[in-house]
Design a protein around this motif. Structure first.
Motif, PDB file in Angstrom:
ATOM      1  N   GLY A  16      -1.083  -3.125   9.900  1.00 53.72           N
ATOM      2  CA  GLY A  16      -0.553  -4.012   9.383  1.00 53.72           C
ATOM      3  C   GLY A  16       0.565  -4.091   8.117  1.00 53.72           C
ATOM      4  O   GLY A  16       1.196  -4.661   7.745  1.00 53.72           O
ATOM      5  N   GLY A  17      -0.314  -2.735   7.369  1.00 56.68           N
ATOM      6  CA  GLY A  17       0.026  -2.334   5.890  1.00 56.68           C
ATOM      7  C   GLY A  17       0.055  -3.400   5.076  1.00 56.68           C
ATOM      8  O   GLY A  17      -0.804  -4.049   5.130  1.00 56.68           O
ATOM      9  N   ILE A  18       0.413  -3.190   3.746  1.00 55.78           N
ATOM     10  CA  ILE A  18       0.214  -4.242   2.646  1.00 55.78           C
ATOM     11  C   ILE A  18       1.427  -4.498   1.843  1.00 55.78           C
ATOM     12  O   ILE A  18       2.366  -4.005   1.455  1.00 55.78           O
ATOM     13  CB  ILE A  18      -0.753  -2.904   1.381  1.00 55.78           C
ATOM     14  CG1 ILE A  18      -1.610  -2.723   2.312  1.00 55.78           C
ATOM     15  CG2 ILE A  18      -1.287  -4.027   0.369  1.00 55.78           C
ATOM     16  CD1 ILE A  18      -2.973  -1.477   0.994  1.00 55.78           C
ATOM     17  N   GLU A  19       1.087  -5.729   1.287  1.00 55.32           N
ATOM     18  CA  GLU A  19       2.393  -6.333   0.945  1.00 55.32           C
ATOM     19  C   GLU A  19       2.460  -6.064  -0.305  1.00 55.32           C
ATOM     20  O   GLU A  19       0.992  -6.699  -1.475  1.00 55.32           O
ATOM     21  CB  GLU A  19       2.482  -7.476   1.197  1.00 55.32           C
ATOM     22  CG  GLU A  19       3.301  -7.426   2.533  1.00 55.32           C
ATOM     23  CD  GLU A  19       5.061  -7.460   2.584  1.00 55.32           C
ATOM     24  OE1 GLU A  19       5.323  -7.010   1.667  1.00 55.32           O
ATOM     25  OE2 GLU A  19       4.958  -7.361   3.480  1.00 55.32           O
ATOM     26  N   LEU A  20       2.939  -5.641  -1.443  1.00 59.09           N
ATOM     27  CA  LEU A  20       2.563  -5.418  -3.015  1.00 59.09           C
ATOM     28  C   LEU A  20       4.007  -6.258  -3.358  1.00 59.09           C
ATOM     29  O   LEU A  20       5.280  -5.488  -3.316  1.00 59.09           O
ATOM     30  CB  LEU A  20       2.360  -5.160  -3.381  1.00 59.09           C
ATOM     31  CG  LEU A  20       0.589  -3.336  -3.048  1.00 59.09           C
ATOM     32  CD1 LEU A  20       1.688  -2.290  -3.175  1.00 59.09           C
ATOM     33  CD2 LEU A  20      -0.321  -4.660  -3.873  1.00 59.09           C
ATOM     34  N   THR A  21       4.560  -6.324  -4.710  1.00 60.45           N
ATOM     35  CA  THR A  21       4.690  -6.835  -5.422  1.00 60.45           C
ATOM     36  C   THR A  21       6.195  -5.543  -6.086  1.00 60.45           C
ATOM     37  O   THR A  21       5.289  -4.514  -6.144  1.00 60.45           O
ATOM     38  CB  THR A  21       4.695  -7.592  -7.447  1.00 60.45           C
ATOM     39  OG1 THR A  21       4.092  -6.469  -7.702  1.00 60.45           O
ATOM     40  CG2 THR A  21       4.076  -8.467  -6.545  1.00 60.45           C
TER      41      THR A  21
END
Length: 310
Positions: A16-21
């Motif tokens: 699902g991937g990684i959410e980052l700023t």
């Protein structure tokens, strides 16, 4: 920003991937991968940008000190990063400590303890002055190395594969025993007093010079080992690219002049060949980086490692 982390095979490492700023750094991404996978701590990760199929270009390795946006090409909201597991890691200080500790502790065993009686020698053992001075020289060398590991060296890479601990320890520990066995043997024949003094004199001068070379190299990097490649200058570095290796090799030349054993010269030949390969690679790298183009300084003409031979 969404970051998709895949293996070289294309398999997704973090589902699902990684959410980052948008302000996230590569170090933040490594911590996020570790949090999601547990097994892959940051020093075990090698992150690169994808390479086009069929391209012969080497992949660009992401620096943990940089922002992810520094590597974005076009769409900064969706990145794909290629992950490689480097395997279990150990700090370089731990690696160097154990590889140097072996010779430091094992060599005196052959000097102080009745090792040769257990190996079948029943005659009286007479300890010659050169054997005592060789013990001092040897122990000082490896004690110095351990102290430099903790208080002088700044490492460009924080860790090394655990397998290197076993390989390096096998190299240093076995050669330590090999040389100690022959230098301290009851049948050892000492060299002349003059030759001994010349040999240990060369070794002492080169060890001090080696220490100063390591101080100069330390000053090329910041406290966090930052700074990248720079042209080393000052002292012997003005004439030799790898003066630290030069002084290391010549100090062993001095030790072998004083002790004169086949085992010592075998170690010298092996160590010199290894360091020569490292020096040639570094010399080529520095000449390529500092080619005098685009405002860069031109790398000066220098010996590589062994003046006046190489």
């Amino acid at each position: 920003m969404k970051v998709t982390v895949v293996a070289r095979s294309g398999r997704e490492v973090v589902k699902g991937g990684i959410e980052l700023t948008d302000s996230a750094t590569v170090a933040d991404l490594q911590e996020a991968i570790h949090k999601r996978t547990k097994k892959f701590y940051p020093s075990r990760q090698r992150l690169t940008l994808p390479v086009q199929s069929g391209s012969k270009d080497r992949p660009i390795v992401l620096s943990s000190r940089k922002s992810l946006t520094d590597y974005c090409d076009g769409n900064a909201n969706n990145m794909t990063i290629v992950f490689k597991d480097l395997g279990p890691q150990v700090s370089y200080r731990t690696l160097f400590f154990f590889e140097y500790l072996g010779p430091l502790l094992l060599y005196p065993v052959f000097y102080f303890f009745p090792v040769y009686e257990y190996l079948g020698y029943k005659g009286e053992r007479v300890i010659h002055p050169v054997q005592t001075y060789a013990l001092y020289c040897w122990c000082f060398h490896y004690f110095k190395r351990i102290m430099e590991t903790f208080f002088v060296h700044r490492f460009s890479h924080a860790t090394s594969p655990v397998s290197n601990v076993f390989r390096n320890c096998a190299y240093y520990w076995s050669f330590g025993c090999y040389i100690a066995y022959y230098v301290n043997h009851p049948l050892y024949t000492p060299v002349s007093d003059l030759q001994m003094k010349i040999g240990f004199g060369i070794s002492a001068v080169c060890q001090l010079a080696n220490f100063y070379c390591h101080i100069l190299l330390r000053n090329l990097r910041g406290p966090d080992a930052s700074g990248g490649y720079q042209i080393p200058r000052g002292f012997l570095f003005n004439i030799v690219t790898c003066a630290n290796y030069t002084t290391e090799i010549y100090q062993w030349v001095g030790f072998n002049i004083a002790t004169q054993t086949v085992a010592g010269y075998v170690f010298l030949a092996v160590a010199a060949s290894i360091m020569t390969n490292w020096a040639l690679a570094k010399h080529r790298r520095l000449k390529k980086l500092f080619d005098g183009k685009d405002g860069k300084p031109k790398y000066p003409r220098r010996w590589v490692i062994l003046p006046p031979f190489l």
